[in-house]
Design an enzyme around this catalytic site. Structure first.
Site, PDB file in Angstrom:
ATOM      1  N   GLU A 150      -0.507  -9.350  -0.510  1.00 58.32           N
ATOM      2  CA  GLU A 150      -1.931  -9.640  -0.257  1.00 58.32           C
ATOM      3  C   GLU A 150      -2.744  -9.593  -1.553  1.00 58.32           C
ATOM      4  OE1 GLU A 150      -2.009  -6.606   2.798  1.00 58.32           O
ATOM      5  OE2 GLU A 150      -2.599  -8.103   4.278  1.00 58.32           O
ATOM      6  N   ALA A 203       0.872  -1.177   0.000  1.00 56.45           N
ATOM      7  CA  ALA A 203       0.000   0.000   0.000  1.00 56.45           C
ATOM      8  C   ALA A 203       0.907   1.224   0.000  1.00 56.45           C
ATOM      9  CB  ALA A 203      -0.877  -0.020   1.239  1.00 56.45           C
ATOM     10  N   GLU A 236       5.097  -5.170   7.020  1.00 56.57           N
ATOM     11  CA  GLU A 236       4.390  -4.086   7.712  1.00 56.57           C
ATOM     12  C   GLU A 236       4.906  -3.866   9.133  1.00 56.57           C
ATOM     13  OE1 GLU A 236       2.977  -6.544   5.960  1.00 56.57           O
ATOM     14  OE2 GLU A 236       1.240  -5.837   4.821  1.00 56.57           O
ATOM     15  N   GLY A 282       0.715  -5.060   1.071  1.00 59.06           N
ATOM     16  CA  GLY A 282      -0.522  -5.137   0.286  1.00 59.06           C
ATOM     17  C   GLY A 282      -0.282  -5.766  -1.077  1.00 59.06           C
TER      18      GLY A 282
END
Ligand code: DAK
Length: 277
Positions: A131, A85, A151, A128
């Site tokens: 993911e 992200a 993260e 992300g």
């Protein structure tokens, strides 16, 4: 082949040819019955900004709604799939702002795409990005791919299903090392651990995914969607409930013309011609 950039102009839909605006974070094109989506923020290693995610979801949904498309390929570039992200988008956000952005809803919409999505992953697939790859149904990885959930290094933890999907894919102990210590794994390790479907030389990461997609796109499209649904159910239910679910979908396919066509073609020793009904 139709090429399009998805942005303000993308309202035209993916059948309209639009001259490429290279700064668009999502590019897409159709190749026969395959919809190809590219992450396109090279300057930020394809970090999943809010705008990118918005356009990604819109593009995936428009392919999912298009009966002419049977399979979707989602790719980054040879250098990077996605470095996570966009940290710059989130760094100063309050919990309230994060709540108001309602980003989980977008990820949920990706989870709801019914057509098979093949991820063509080369380079970093982090946070992300990892993911997002795990939201896909098949992962073709270049030998340069690196997967990680780092993260923890920036004060948070996976937020788009990483703790759940990674653990289901590779098991608790390997997942713990990645999630708790930010360990990256190579494409080979990812294949050995069961996180990716296949590793290919880096120059073939996209062509291998496209070839597979093209082959799959010749299969009966309803069976493709229901079979995807049944496999995904295995993560969410007990064995007996999953078997029951599979059985119902299996019966349902006997209500399709494609089942008759597929079986008749076999008996008549010819190639089936599927119509998606
Ligand atoms: N966000 C924003 N910019 C990024 C970025 C990222 N994740 N990753 C890289 N960039 C930018 C860098 O800032 C740099 O920009 P400039 O400084 O040139 O302007 C440019 O991309 C090139 O990066 P580097 O110079 O760092 O490149 P290197 O080759 O040296 O290093 C690297 C590559 C991938 C190891 C490094 O960039 C890196 O560690 N990146 C961050 C990886 C990371 O921590 N990823 C996890 C992010 S957190 C949610 C759902 C999901 C998430 C959150 C919420 N909800 C549903 C609410 C997910 C969270 C995450 O993914």
């Amino acid at each position: 082949m139709l090429v399009r950039a998805v942005g303000a102009v993308a309202i035209m839909g993916h059948r309209g040819t639009i001259s490429g605006v290279m700064s668009e974070p999502i590019l897409s094109e159709t190749r026969g019955q395959v919809g190809v989506v590219r992450l396109n923020r090279p300057e930020a290693l394809n970090a999943l900004s809010l705008e990118l995610m918005k356009q990604l979801v819109a593009t995936l949904e428009s392919f999912d709604d298009d009966p002419a498309i049977h399979v979707i390929v989602l790719a980054g570039s040879e250098k990077v799939w996605a470095a996570g992200a966009d940290i710059k988008d989130m760094a100063e956000a309050s919990a309230f702002e994060m709540y108001e952005r309602n980003q989980f809803a977008r990820w949920e919409r990706i989870r709801r795409i019914r057509k098979p999505i093949i991820a063509a992953v080369s380079g970093y697939a982090l946070g992300g990005g990892c993911e997002l790859a795990m939201h896909c149904d098949i992962i073709i990885a270049s030998e340069t791919a690196k997967f990680g959930q780092p993260e923890i290094n920036i004060g948070v933890m996976p937020g788009a299903g990483g703790t759940q999907r990674l653990t289901r894919a590779i098991g608790k102990f390997r997942a713990m090392e990645m999630v708790l210590n930010g360990r990256f794994i190579s494409a080979r390790e990812a294949a050995e651990f069961g996180l990716v479907s296949r590793v290919v030389p880096k120059e073939h990461y996209l062509s291998a995914a496209l070839e597979l997609a093209e082959e799959m796109s010749k299969r009966p499209p309803l069976a493709l969607k229901l079979a995807k649904e049944a496999v995904l159910k295995a993560h969410e239910t007990t064995l007996s409930e999953g078997l029951e679910y599979e059985r119902k979908l299996f019966y349902m396919l006997f209500a399709t013309e494609d089942q008759k066509e597929g079986m008749r073609a076999f008996v008549e020793k010819r190639k089936p011609e599927y119509k998606g009904r």
